[in-house]
Design a protein around this motif. Structure first.
Motif, short mmCIF file in Angstrom:
data_model
loop_
_atom_site.label_atom_id
_atom_site.label_comp_id
_atom_site.label_asym_id
_atom_site.label_seq_id
_atom_site.Cartn_x
_atom_site.Cartn_y
_atom_site.Cartn_z
N PRO A 29 55.37 43.62 106.73
CA PRO A 29 55.45 44.40 107.96
C PRO A 29 56.22 45.71 107.77
CG PRO A 29 57.05 42.64 108.01
CD PRO A 29 56.26 42.45 106.75
N SER A 30 56.08 46.64 108.71
CA SER A 30 56.72 47.95 108.61
C SER A 30 58.22 47.83 108.87
CB SER A 30 56.09 48.92 109.60
OG SER A 30 56.41 48.54 110.93
N ILE A 31 58.92 48.93 108.57
CA ILE A 31 60.37 48.95 108.77
C ILE A 31 60.71 48.76 110.25
CG2 ILE A 31 62.40 50.44 108.67
CD1 ILE A 31 61.31 51.63 106.11
N VAL A 32 59.92 49.37 111.13
CA VAL A 32 60.18 49.24 112.57
C VAL A 32 60.10 47.78 112.99
CG1 VAL A 32 59.36 49.84 114.86
CG2 VAL A 32 59.37 51.57 113.06
N GLU A 33 59.09 47.08 112.51
CA GLU A 33 58.95 45.67 112.87
C GLU A 33 60.11 44.84 112.32
OE1 GLU A 33 55.17 44.82 111.21
OE2 GLU A 33 54.04 45.49 112.97
N LEU A 34 60.59 45.20 111.13
CA LEU A 34 61.73 44.48 110.56
C LEU A 34 63.00 44.72 111.38
CD1 LEU A 34 61.16 45.14 106.75
CD2 LEU A 34 60.84 43.00 107.98
N VAL A 35 63.20 45.97 111.84
CA VAL A 35 64.37 46.28 112.66
C VAL A 35 64.31 45.52 113.98
CG1 VAL A 35 65.54 48.10 113.96
CG2 VAL A 35 64.78 48.53 111.62
N VAL A 36 63.13 45.50 114.61
CA VAL A 36 62.97 44.79 115.87
C VAL A 36 63.23 43.30 115.69
CG1 VAL A 36 61.27 44.10 117.61
CG2 VAL A 36 61.39 46.48 116.87
N ALA A 37 62.67 42.73 114.62
CA ALA A 37 62.89 41.31 114.37
C ALA A 37 64.35 40.99 114.07
CB ALA A 37 62.00 40.85 113.21
N ASP A 38 65.03 41.90 113.37
CA ASP A 38 66.43 41.67 112.99
C ASP A 38 67.37 41.81 114.18
OD1 ASP A 38 68.54 41.28 111.03
OD2 ASP A 38 69.03 43.39 111.37
N SER A 39 67.10 42.79 115.06
CA SER A 39 67.99 43.05 116.19
C SER A 39 67.66 42.20 117.41
CB SER A 39 67.94 44.53 116.57
OG SER A 39 66.63 44.91 116.95
N GLY A 40 66.42 41.79 117.54
CA GLY A 40 66.02 40.98 118.68
C GLY A 40 65.74 41.77 119.94
N VAL A 41 65.57 43.12 119.82
CA VAL A 41 65.26 43.96 120.97
C VAL A 41 64.03 44.80 120.65
CG1 VAL A 41 67.64 44.04 121.80
CG2 VAL A 41 66.86 45.77 120.20
N PRO A 42 63.16 45.04 121.64
CA PRO A 42 61.95 45.84 121.37
C PRO A 42 62.23 47.29 121.03
CG PRO A 42 61.72 44.53 123.38
CD PRO A 42 63.15 44.47 122.98
N ASN A 43 63.33 47.85 121.53
CA ASN A 43 63.67 49.25 121.26
C ASN A 43 64.32 49.33 119.87
OD1 ASN A 43 64.54 51.89 121.18
ND2 ASN A 43 65.42 51.88 123.23
N ALA A 44 63.53 49.76 118.89
CA ALA A 44 64.03 49.80 117.52
C ALA A 44 65.18 50.79 117.36
CB ALA A 44 62.90 50.16 116.56
N VAL A 45 65.17 51.89 118.13
CA VAL A 45 66.24 52.88 118.04
C VAL A 45 67.57 52.26 118.46
CG1 VAL A 45 67.09 55.09 118.90
CG2 VAL A 45 64.66 54.80 118.38
N THR A 46 67.55 51.52 119.57
CA THR A 46 68.77 50.84 120.02
C THR A 46 69.22 49.81 118.99
OG1 THR A 46 68.23 51.15 122.36
CG2 THR A 46 69.74 49.38 121.83
N GLY A 47 68.27 49.11 118.38
CA GLY A 47 68.62 48.15 117.36
C GLY A 47 69.31 48.79 116.17
N ILE A 48 68.84 49.97 115.77
CA ILE A 48 69.48 50.68 114.66
C ILE A 48 70.87 51.16 115.04
CG2 ILE A 48 69.34 52.76 113.24
CD1 ILE A 48 66.30 52.44 113.28
N ILE A 49 71.00 51.74 116.24
CA ILE A 49 72.29 52.31 116.66
C ILE A 49 73.36 51.24 116.81
CG2 ILE A 49 73.48 53.48 118.55
CD1 ILE A 49 70.95 55.12 118.99
N PHE A 50 73.00 50.10 117.41
CA PHE A 50 74.01 49.09 117.73
C PHE A 50 74.00 47.89 116.79
CE2 PHE A 50 73.39 51.13 121.95
CZ PHE A 50 74.68 51.60 122.11
N ARG A 51 73.22 47.97 115.71
CA ARG A 51 73.25 46.89 114.72
C ARG A 51 73.28 47.45 113.30
NH1 ARG A 51 72.25 41.39 114.90
NH2 ARG A 51 71.58 40.48 112.90
N ASN A 52 72.21 48.12 112.90
CA ASN A 52 72.14 48.64 111.53
C ASN A 52 73.15 49.75 111.27
OD1 ASN A 52 69.33 47.71 112.51
ND2 ASN A 52 69.19 47.49 110.30
#
Length: 220
Positions: A29-52
């Motif tokens: 899967p793409s990086i976006v899908e990996l970020v969404v799966a890792d953070s548990g939120v549909p907004n990948a940008v929010t997942g990156i800011i508050f997790r990655n």
């Protein structure tokens, strides 16, 4: 020195024209899908800011706080304006207050649901600060400062920063809240709480900056 600057500009321009941009081949899967799966939120940008990138976000919040404190320190020795000109005509007042209501509602929406849809804590805080600014340009500055002091907004701003740092440190240490069901309001673990804290802090910080500049620089 101007020849040096001109040479740098030409070199950068040639780089853009001659050297092709590298293409990124994303696996499945793409990086976006990996970020969404890792953070548990549909907004990948929010997942990156508050997790990655949570470590970076902590210092972004701290830098914003220091900027507000710096503005207060630099203006402390100046004399407040004796008269502050504000919008007095009724159409401007009505439009500004209407805009303030709309942006305040948008701020609340972005703060609460920023992990589910485009938006987030910083955008929510900017919208909240915009709402406060629209009210400030049509209201008595002393009345605005009275509300700011009455609700102890300065203390609330500092507390929101401290709570954010503590929760972020707990998250970085490996402790996490249950992620919940993907796509629901109570999902993403600690991310929604961090989102709301950032929105709260940015809105209150913007309020402090608005009051400072109105007091010492006026509206125009």
């Amino acid at each position: 020195m101007k020849w040096v600057y001109l040479g740098i500009v030409v070199a950068i321009y040639l780089k853009f024209m001659v050297i092709p941009n590298p293409t990124l081949e994303l696996p499945d899967p793409s990086i976006v899908e990996l970020v969404v799966a890792d953070s548990g939120v549909p907004n990948a940008v929010t997942g990156i800011i508050f997790r990655n990138r949570l470590y970076d976000t902590i210092f972004e919040v701290v830098v914003f706080t220091i900027a507000i404190m710096g503005a207060k320190f630099l203006l402390a020795n100046e004399q407040p304006l004796s008269e502050i000109h504000q919008f007095r005509d009724q159409p401007s007042i009505v439009l500004a207050r209407l805009g303030a209501i709309i942006t305040a509602l948008v701020s609340i929406e972005l703060g609460i649901r920023g992990h589910l849809s485009p938006g987030g804590g910083f955008a929510a805080g900017v919208a909240g600060g915009t709402a406060i600014g629209l009210v400030a340009i049509t209201s008595n500055s002393e009345w605005m400062e009275g509300i700011y002091r009455r609700w102890r907004a300065a203390i609330a701003e500092k507390l929101s920063v401290l709570v954010f740092i503590v929760l972020a440190a707990i998250s970085l240490a490996g402790f996490a809240l249950p992620e919940g069901e993907m796509g629901t309001l109570l999902s993403g673990g600690i991310i929604p709480l961090l989102n709301i804290l950032v929105a709260f802090k940015v809105a209150l910080g913007s309020w402090a900056a608005i009051l400072l500049f109105i007091r010492y620089r006026g509206l125009f």
